[in-house]
Scaffold this motif. Structure first.
Motif, PDB file in Angstrom:
ATOM      1  N   ASP A  29       0.851  -1.187   0.000  1.00  0.00           N
ATOM      2  CA  ASP A  29       0.000   0.000   0.000  1.00  0.00           C
ATOM      3  C   ASP A  29       0.887   1.237   0.000  1.00  0.00           C
ATOM      4  O   ASP A  29       1.362   1.676   1.043  1.00  0.00           O
ATOM      5  N   ALA A  30       1.099   1.775  -1.175  1.00  0.00           N
ATOM      6  CA  ALA A  30       2.033   2.888  -1.337  1.00  0.00           C
ATOM      7  C   ALA A  30       1.609   4.127  -0.572  1.00  0.00           C
ATOM      8  O   ALA A  30       2.452   4.869  -0.068  1.00  0.00           O
ATOM      9  N   ALA A  31       0.314   4.369  -0.455  1.00  0.00           N
ATOM     10  CA  ALA A  31      -0.170   5.599   0.161  1.00  0.00           C
ATOM     11  C   ALA A  31       0.091   5.657   1.664  1.00  0.00           C
ATOM     12  O   ALA A  31       0.146   6.745   2.234  1.00  0.00           O
ATOM     13  N   CYS A  32       0.273   4.538   2.316  1.00  0.00           N
ATOM     14  CA  CYS A  32       0.432   4.513   3.770  1.00  0.00           C
ATOM     15  C   CYS A  32       1.888   4.492   4.240  1.00  0.00           C
ATOM     16  O   CYS A  32       2.148   4.547   5.438  1.00  0.00           O
ATOM     17  N   VAL A  33       2.834   4.422   3.331  1.00  0.00           N
ATOM     18  CA  VAL A  33       4.245   4.341   3.710  1.00  0.00           C
ATOM     19  C   VAL A  33       4.767   5.739   4.026  1.00  0.00           C
ATOM     20  O   VAL A  33       4.544   6.681   3.275  1.00  0.00           O
ATOM     21  N   ASP A  34       5.474   5.848   5.137  1.00  0.00           N
ATOM     22  CA  ASP A  34       6.044   7.119   5.555  1.00  0.00           C
ATOM     23  C   ASP A  34       7.397   7.302   4.869  1.00  0.00           C
ATOM     24  O   ASP A  34       8.444   6.948   5.402  1.00  0.00           O
ATOM     25  N   LEU A  35       7.373   7.877   3.676  1.00  0.00           N
ATOM     26  CA  LEU A  35       8.607   8.078   2.922  1.00  0.00           C
ATOM     27  C   LEU A  35       9.403   9.259   3.450  1.00  0.00           C
ATOM     28  O   LEU A  35      10.625   9.283   3.325  1.00  0.00           O
ATOM     29  N   ARG A  36       8.747  10.244   4.031  1.00  0.00           N
ATOM     30  CA  ARG A  36       9.464  11.411   4.552  1.00  0.00           C
ATOM     31  C   ARG A  36      10.434  11.006   5.650  1.00  0.00           C
ATOM     32  O   ARG A  36      11.541  11.518   5.733  1.00  0.00           O
ATOM     33  N   ASN A  37      10.038  10.075   6.484  1.00  0.00           N
ATOM     34  CA  ASN A  37      10.886   9.611   7.570  1.00  0.00           C
ATOM     35  C   ASN A  37      12.104   8.859   7.029  1.00  0.00           C
ATOM     36  O   ASN A  37      13.178   8.931   7.591  1.00  0.00           O
ATOM     37  N   ARG A  38      11.934   8.154   5.932  1.00  0.00           N
ATOM     38  CA  ARG A  38      13.033   7.387   5.343  1.00  0.00           C
ATOM     39  C   ARG A  38      13.979   8.266   4.553  1.00  0.00           C
ATOM     40  O   ARG A  38      15.186   8.100   4.623  1.00  0.00           O
ATOM     41  N   CYS A  39      13.413   9.165   3.761  1.00  0.00           N
ATOM     42  CA  CYS A  39      14.225  10.101   2.981  1.00  0.00           C
ATOM     43  C   CYS A  39      13.311  11.213   2.482  1.00  0.00           C
ATOM     44  O   CYS A  39      12.450  10.962   1.633  1.00  0.00           O
ATOM     45  N   PRO A  40      13.464  12.434   2.993  1.00  0.00           N
ATOM     46  CA  PRO A  40      12.563  13.521   2.587  1.00  0.00           C
ATOM     47  C   PRO A  40      12.618  13.830   1.094  1.00  0.00           C
ATOM     48  O   PRO A  40      11.664  14.335   0.529  1.00  0.00           O
TER      49      PRO A  40
END
Length: 186
Positions: free
Chosen positions: A81-92
């Motif tokens: 589920d791409a929409a729920c992944v916290d990408l900002r925390n991994r790499c802004p």
């Protein structure tokens, strides 16, 4: 040079990536804070800013490893589920870093992964921008990368301009030149 003065590009290039030194380097003890000497041995694994690791790889002094934000765990989460992944925390700066790191690490799958992640999240970003109340926005806005946040803000401002226009904002006006009649040619 178009992004030379772009603060987001400068911040993206300051993201740390893992490198392995292919040669020993003297006088770089600051790169490895845990080192007792002022040199880095061949085969040492060090975290460096992207801009430095890129330059060192061009000189064949290091080999760049794939950052953790592009590992198999992240890929599986985005496929689920791409929409729920916290990408900002991994790499802004997930997408920009991915585009710049792909040629350095030689992984041809990063490009298709970035495309899949972006298309999976694009619809969600736009739907939230057009439908979410302002009070709700900060809850999901923390999951967005910088690129997605810019996209969200652009969608919000275009929707606000559209609503203003629909509710009686300035309408198209007839140009004054269209009201004049042409003189007949004799």
């Amino acid at each position: 040079m178009s992004s030379y003065y772009d603060i987001d590009d400068i911040m993206m290039e300051d993201e740390f990536v893992s490198v392995v030194f292919q040669v020993a380097a003297n006088g770089v003890g600051l790169l490895d804070p845990g080192a007792e000497t002022n040199c880095v041995e061949q085969g040492s694994k060090v975290e460096l800013p992207f801009w430095l690791s890129h330059e060192l790889q061009l000189r064949q002094a290091v080999s760049v490893n794939i950052p953790a934000c592009f590992n198999q765990k992240t890929r599986k989460e985005i496929q689920a589920d791409a929409a729920c992944v916290d990408l900002r925390n991994r790499c802004p700066y997930f997408y920009e870093l991915g585009c710049k790191i792909a040629p350095l690490v030689g992984d041809r799958t990063i490009g298709s992964f970035l495309l899949y992640a972006f298309t999976g999240r694009y619809k969600e970003v736009l739907s939230k921008a057009h439908s979410a109340a302002i009070a709700v926005a900060p809850k999901f806005l923390t999951l967005f990368t910088k690129e997605e946040t810019h996209l969200y803000e652009a969608a919000r401002s275009s929707m606000a301009a559209f609503k203003k226009w629909r509710l009686g904002g300035p309408r198209f006006e007839r140009a004054s030149i269209l009201g004049r009649k042409r003189k007949p040619n004799d």
